[in-house]
Every structure is written in structure tokens, then in C-alpha cells.
Design an enzyme around this catalytic site. Structure first.
Site, PDB file in Angstrom:
ATOM      1  N   PHE A  97      50.347  42.703  50.819  1.00 26.89           N
ATOM      2  CA  PHE A  97      49.746  43.830  50.117  1.00 26.89           C
ATOM      3  C   PHE A  97      48.505  44.238  50.892  1.00 26.89           C
ATOM      4  O   PHE A  97      47.593  43.429  51.096  1.00 26.89           O
ATOM      5  CB  PHE A  97      49.347  43.478  48.686  1.00 26.89           C
ATOM      6  CG  PHE A  97      48.662  44.620  47.989  1.00 26.89           C
ATOM      7  CD1 PHE A  97      49.403  45.645  47.435  1.00 26.89           C
ATOM      8  CD2 PHE A  97      47.282  44.693  47.912  1.00 26.89           C
ATOM      9  CE1 PHE A  97      48.781  46.724  46.808  1.00 26.89           C
ATOM     10  CE2 PHE A  97      46.643  45.755  47.300  1.00 26.89           C
ATOM     11  CZ  PHE A  97      47.400  46.776  46.737  1.00 26.89           C
TER      12      PHE A  97
ATOM     13  N   ASP B 168      43.405  41.071  57.067  1.00 29.33           N
ATOM     14  CA  ASP B 168      42.990  41.733  55.835  1.00 29.33           C
ATOM     15  C   ASP B 168      42.347  40.680  54.937  1.00 29.33           C
ATOM     16  O   ASP B 168      43.031  39.869  54.317  1.00 29.33           O
ATOM     17  CB  ASP B 168      44.217  42.345  55.168  1.00 29.33           C
ATOM     18  CG  ASP B 168      43.909  43.006  53.828  1.00 29.33           C
ATOM     19  OD1 ASP B 168      42.786  42.831  53.316  1.00 29.33           O
ATOM     20  OD2 ASP B 168      44.804  43.674  53.277  1.00 29.33           O
TER      21      ASP B 168
ATOM     22  N   LYS C 299      36.282  45.032  48.258  1.00 28.36           N
ATOM     23  CA  LYS C 299      36.294  44.456  46.918  1.00 28.36           C
ATOM     24  C   LYS C 299      34.948  43.812  46.573  1.00 28.36           C
ATOM     25  O   LYS C 299      34.032  44.480  46.155  1.00 28.36           O
ATOM     26  CB  LYS C 299      37.470  43.493  46.763  1.00 28.36           C
ATOM     27  CG  LYS C 299      38.830  44.191  46.878  1.00 28.36           C
ATOM     28  CD  LYS C 299      39.959  43.273  46.546  1.00 28.36           C
ATOM     29  CE  LYS C 299      41.317  43.952  46.735  1.00 28.36           C
ATOM     30  NZ  LYS C 299      41.577  45.055  45.802  1.00 28.36           N
TER      31      LYS C 299
END
Length: 584
Positions: free
Chosen positions: A143, A228, A257
Site C-alpha cells: 500500500f 515507503d 503521517k
């Protein structure tokens, strides 16, 4: 009358996200109020929820961390809030310098943006520009975001069917499969894009030595390694960056985030000097209207400061050991419902045998005031990823609640819960009970009170005849909910149906009474469809738990009422043998 929760859920379903509105309502989520540390209040009830999940990394530093809030206030007080995009913005420049220091100057350059997908796109642009190649290799189950480039990297079949065709030159290999990666790495590949730990695939930790070998293969093939670290950076896995644990240095690393302290959008791609050459050649490669604004950057500086402190990382490692030990033990105790426990640092997952069990456990956690969630691409996996600032006492409490619910769910599954509800069930939920009372007596009760065996009725004893009820008072567990419902009295029982609405595509409750050697056989059939696609099983596990639990209670109450009637003074006693055992 609709509750505030229902009004919000209906509005969200009508104007924002129907599936998520149903998910939150059915699972029992309250209305979000103030949050502090690892707890957030239900604004209606005033009760706190304890977070065993940090909202996909966004709340890694907890809710309203005092230092993050103070940083926002300090920056607001300066009046330096807007980006000119042409003047020297000191706080942004200081943040870029601090990011370089965090990598030991191995990745001295960075570009600031808002969200994860935007930053992954920027990394892929850098990789193509630096190598002159078009290809990107990602791992199955990954993801990386929801832009077209990141969806192309994830290449989910359900997304491809709905949104395809995806961008060309993207291909996938198995996460952990070095042979497949080596075969795919040719002179067309610009980058290998990986998560150090695959979060939404179900918290998949790479095998030992995997990332080191990936680094070697990329170097050998002239491709860039892009990591990532949206969910793993800033201490989540026990080191500032997760890549430090694996003995590798990527060419590009993407963070976000937690970078914004849970308050403001902030992300960045960090890279080597060689990769950054494109910005000398084509300065307009990147652009982000509000990316790297002074307020976000001030928060980013404070987030880096918190995560860099030795005491903070030591605390993460201590709590990581606690989580690992207790989840390992829980998985060993409950092999009937937990197939595997996986994790690294404070990032863990429990894989259940099915989505219904996951939904049951999630709903029960919320009932007990503890929040968690599932893995996006593996809904059978419960995430245990609390804020990194969670106290030892709060962590102990959250894990204890989870352990108790796992024991409960395991007992239900094996049918040993004394007096408790049935195992997690999906639509339809059915029950059959045989009674030593004539069918006419049972039917008289049902026709007078047709909701006697309706597990969704707030008032099962209400006397009502046939026809529609525009605002039927329903319940999902302890939660009040209103919908339009129809009652039909039949010669052999009752039929109840909800009008299709934001919550139900279909909901039917059917009770049939037939003769059984002078007594009665009562069959109850409860079926529903929430039109929730991939979430149907998980929601079904929750709904089935509530419906089955309530239905068992109602059958017991009906049986007691019939027995009382039969033994009342002046009542004719049934001539049939004693009650047969219920067949459920």
C-alpha cells in the site's frame, strides 16, 4: 427518534463515504471528542476510548501531544503562517536541514509536501529522472497511497477493474521473494518501491537479510531502492527509521503521517545528492501549493525532536517487547481463532481464521472502550499499533481487554461459552426450538406481538398489527437506530422487512411455527445485506454476534412466557411430552 450518531452516519453515507459510515456505526464507534495521549473521548457519552491503534501512523505521538500543541501555538503567535513560495522560509529550511541530520547526511536532500501519495509520486519522478528508465517494481500486497501512480504500484484487482487501466511500466513481485525480484530487475527498471514492513497486507515483516539483498540487487542493476516509511518512520519499529534495523540505506525514503504530529498534513521524500540532480536540471519538477507551509513545518520539527530523544526510543523498545510477548502468548492460547501473530517494534497484527471473527473482536473491543482496526488489504488481520507514547498502565489495560475478548471469541467458536452467545455468524442467523405447546398458542402470541423474536427491536413486547412503521425503533446491541420497517402476519408466523436505506440493502426476520407431534416447532431466520462489498463479512461478524446473542435471549423469554401461561390456574395443560431440547 434518530440519535446524533445516526444523523451523522446518515449524512456521512449520503455525502461522503457510505461503506465507512456503515462500518463505524455498526461497530459502535462514538462521536469523536477531545483526545489526550492514547485516549479520545466520545463526545456524546463523555467516556474515553483507549487506542490500541494509532490511525495508520497518524497519531503515533498520541492525541494532542502537549509539545506538538505548544509548537502550533508558538508558530501561530509569530504570525508567520503562509508560504510566499519565493522568499526564504526559515522554518521550512531548518526542517530540511534537520531531516538530513536524522539520516546522518546519507540522504541530505528533501522535498516537503502534504500527503503520502503525493510524496511517493515525487519519489518515482526522481527515480525516473535519475535513471532515465520507466519501470517500477513493487511488492504484492503493498500500500503506497491512492493516487494513480500509487494505485498502479499496488495493482489491486478490485481497483484495476473499477479504475483501470493503470499506468504502464509497473509490475509486482512477491514480498520476500529474491528470485522473482532478481528475474524482474532488468535495464528498464528505475526503482524498486517497498515498505520495510507491509502494513495493509497484514503486518508482513521481511525475512532476515531480505532488504540487504534487495539493496545489493538494485545497485547491481542500476535501479534505485525507494522505501515507503509512512507508517514505520520516527521510531515505530524501534529505530528512528526502520531501514536502520535492516542494515541498508535507500536511495530515497518517504515519510509522512506521524511527521505532522497527528495535527497537520506533512510528508517528505528524502534522497541522495545524485538523485537530486534533476532539480538542478529542471527546477520545476515538483510543486505543492501548501506543502511545507510554516505551520506544518514547525510541527514537523517538534515531531523530529520528540522521536530523536533517547528516552522516547527506549520507551518504544520496552513497550514493543511487552506487545510481542503478550500477543505471542495469546496466539498460542487461541489457535482455533488466531492463525498467526506477526510484528516488529510497536507494529503488530493478529490474523484470524475469518473476517467474521475479526468483526466480532473489533466490535467487542469498542464495547469495552478500546479502539483498533483491520488491515486494509487483509481484513482478517487485527492491527495492534498503539500510539508510541502510550503509558505502561494503558498498554497493559488495552492488551488485557484484548486477551479477554480473544478468550471469549475462542470459547464461542468452540461452543464452550457457558450461557454466552453463539459463535460468530454471518447472514443468515437461524434458530430452531421445539416447544410442548400447541402451534395456535404460539401463533396467538406472535400475532399479538409480532416482534417477540425480532433481535433488532428495541421493544419486542409492543403490540402491533400488520403494516409499515415509518420510524421503527431498532437496536444494534446497545445502540439505538431508526429505520422504516414492515410487518406481515402470516398463517404460519410473521415476516418483518426493513425498507432499503443507508444501513440496509435488505433485512428480513422470518418466524415460522409448525406442528410438531402436538407441540410446536419454531424456526427463526434472520438475513441481511448491508451492501458493504469487501467489508460485508467483517460487518456480518458483528451483526451476527448481536443478532444471535439477542435471539437466544428472546427465545428463552418466549419459552418462559409460554410455560407460565400453561401452568397458570385454570389453564389447560398440554398433553404432549416434556419439551425437547432446542436445536440451534
Amino acid at each position: 427518534m434518530r440519535t446524533r450518531r445516526q444523523r451523522l452516519a446518515e449524512t456521512k453515507a449520503a455525502h461522503n463515504h457510505p461503506a465507512y459510515a456503515k462500518m463505524a456505526f455498526v461497530m459502535g464507534c462514538g462521536v469523536q471528542g477531545k483526545g489526550t495521549g492514547s485516549r479520545v473521548l466520545d463526545d456524546d457519552e463523555g467516556t474515553p476510548y483507549l487506542a490500541l491503534f494509532d490511525q495508520y501512523g497518524n497519531q503515533s505521538f498520541g492525541y494532542s501531544h502537549p509539545r506538538i500543541v505548544a509548537a502550533v501555538r508558538d508558530q501561530l503567535d509569530t504570525g508567520v503562517l503562509n508560504s510566499t513560495k519565493i522568499m526564504f522560509e526559515e522554518v521550512q529550511i531548518r526542517l530540511s536541514e534537520r531531516l538530513a541530520e536524522a539520516t546522518g547526511q546519507l540522504l541530505p536532500y528533501s522535498y516537503l509536501a502534504n500527503g503520502g501519495g503525493e510524496t511517493i509520486d515525487n519519489a518515482l519522478k526522481l527515480a525516473r529522472a535519475a535513471t532515465g528508465r520507466p519501470g517500477v517494481i513493487s511488492a504484492r500486497g503493498c500500500f503506497h497511497g491512492k493516487t494513480f501512480a500509487t494505485l498502479s504500484a499496488s495493482d489491486r484487482p478490485e481497483h484495476r477493474e473499477l479504475l483501470g487501466p493503470f499506468m504502464p511500466h509497473f509490475r509486482q513481485v512477491g514480498f520476500g521473494d529474491l528470485d522473482e525480484l532478481a528475474a524482474a530487475l532488468d535495464d528498464t527498471v528505475a526503482a524498486v518501491l517497498l515498505e520495510p514492513v507491509q502494513a495493509e497486507a497484514g503486518v508482513i515483516v521481511p525475512p532476515p537479510g531480505y532488504l540487504q539483498e534487495v539493496r545489493r540487487l538494485c545497485t547491481q542493476a542500476g535501479a534505485l531502492l525507494v522505501l515507503d516509511e509512512m507508517q514505520t518512520a520516527f521510531g515505530r519499529c524501534g529505530t528512528f527509521f526502520a531501514y536502520e534495523q535492516f542494515g541498508v540505506t535507500p536511495d530515497l525514503v518517504c515519510v509522512g503521517k506521524a511527521f505532522g504530529g497527528g495535527l497537520l498534513p506533512l510528508s517528505a521524500v528524502l534522497g541522495t545528492e545524485r538523485v537530486w540532480e534533476v532539480l538542478r536540471v529542471l527546477p520545476s519538477t515538483f510543486g505543492s501549493s501548501l506543502g511545507g507551509n510554516p505551520l506544518s513545518c514547525r510541527v514537523g520539527l517538534e515531531s523530529l525532536a520528540i522521536a530523536s530523544e533517547e528516552a522516547f526510543l527506549s520507551g518504544v523498545k520496552e513497550r514493543a517487547r511487552t506487545i510481542d510477548e503478550r500477543l505471542n502468548a495469546a496466539a498460542e492460547r487461541h489457535p482455533g481463532i488466531v492463525t498467526e501473530h506477526r510484528g516488529l517494534g510497536m507494529m503488530h497484527g493478529l490474523e484470524f481464521t475469518d473476517g467474521a471473527t475479526a468483526g466480532l473482536v473489533l466490535g467487542r473491543l469498542l464495547e469495552e472502550g478500546v479502539t483498533s482496526t483491520y488491515s486494509l488489504y487483509h481484513p482478517n488481520v487485527l492491527r495492534v499499533q498503539p500510539p508510541m507514547v502510550i503509558s505502561e498502565d494503558d498498554l497493559d489495560h488495552g492488551l488485557s481487554v484484548l486477551e479477554g475478548i480473544l478468550a471469549e471469541a475462542d470459547a464461542h467458536r468452540s461452543g464452550t461459552a457457558a450461557g454466552g452467545p453463539q459463535a460468530a455468524e454471518l447472514s443468515p442467523v437461524t434458530r430452531t426450538v421445539r416447544l410442548p405447546h400447541p402451534p395456535g398458542r404460539v401463533l396467538d402470541l406472535l400475532h399479538a406481538r409480532p416482534r417477540l423474536l425480532d433481535p433488532f427491536a428495541a421493544d419486542t413486547g409492543r403490540r402491533a398489527g400488520e403494516g409499515p412503521v415509518a420510524e421503527f425503533a431498532g437496536r444494534l446491541g446497545d445502540d439505538a437506530v431508526v429505520w422504516a420497517d414492515h410487518t406481515r402476519l402470516r398463517a404460519d408466523g410473521v415476516l418483518l422487512r426493513a425498507e432499503p436505506d443507508w444501513l440496509w440493502r435488505t433485512l428480513e426476520r422470518r418466524v415460522t411455527v409448525t406442528d410438531d407431534d402436538g407441540g410446536s416447532r419454531v424456526d427463526v431466520h434472520v438475513a441481511w445485506d448491508t451492501d458493504s462489498g469487501a467489508y460485508e463479512d467483517m460487518l456480518g461478524g458483528r451483526i451476527g454476534f448481536l443478532a444471535g446473542t439477542r435471539l437466544d435471549e428472546l427465545i428463552t423469554a418466549l419459552t418462559a412466557e409460554l410455560d407460565a401461561q400453561a401452568h397458570a390456574p385454570g389453564e389447560a395443560q398440554p398433553t404432549t411430552p416434556g419439551r425437547k431440547s432446542a436445536d440451534t
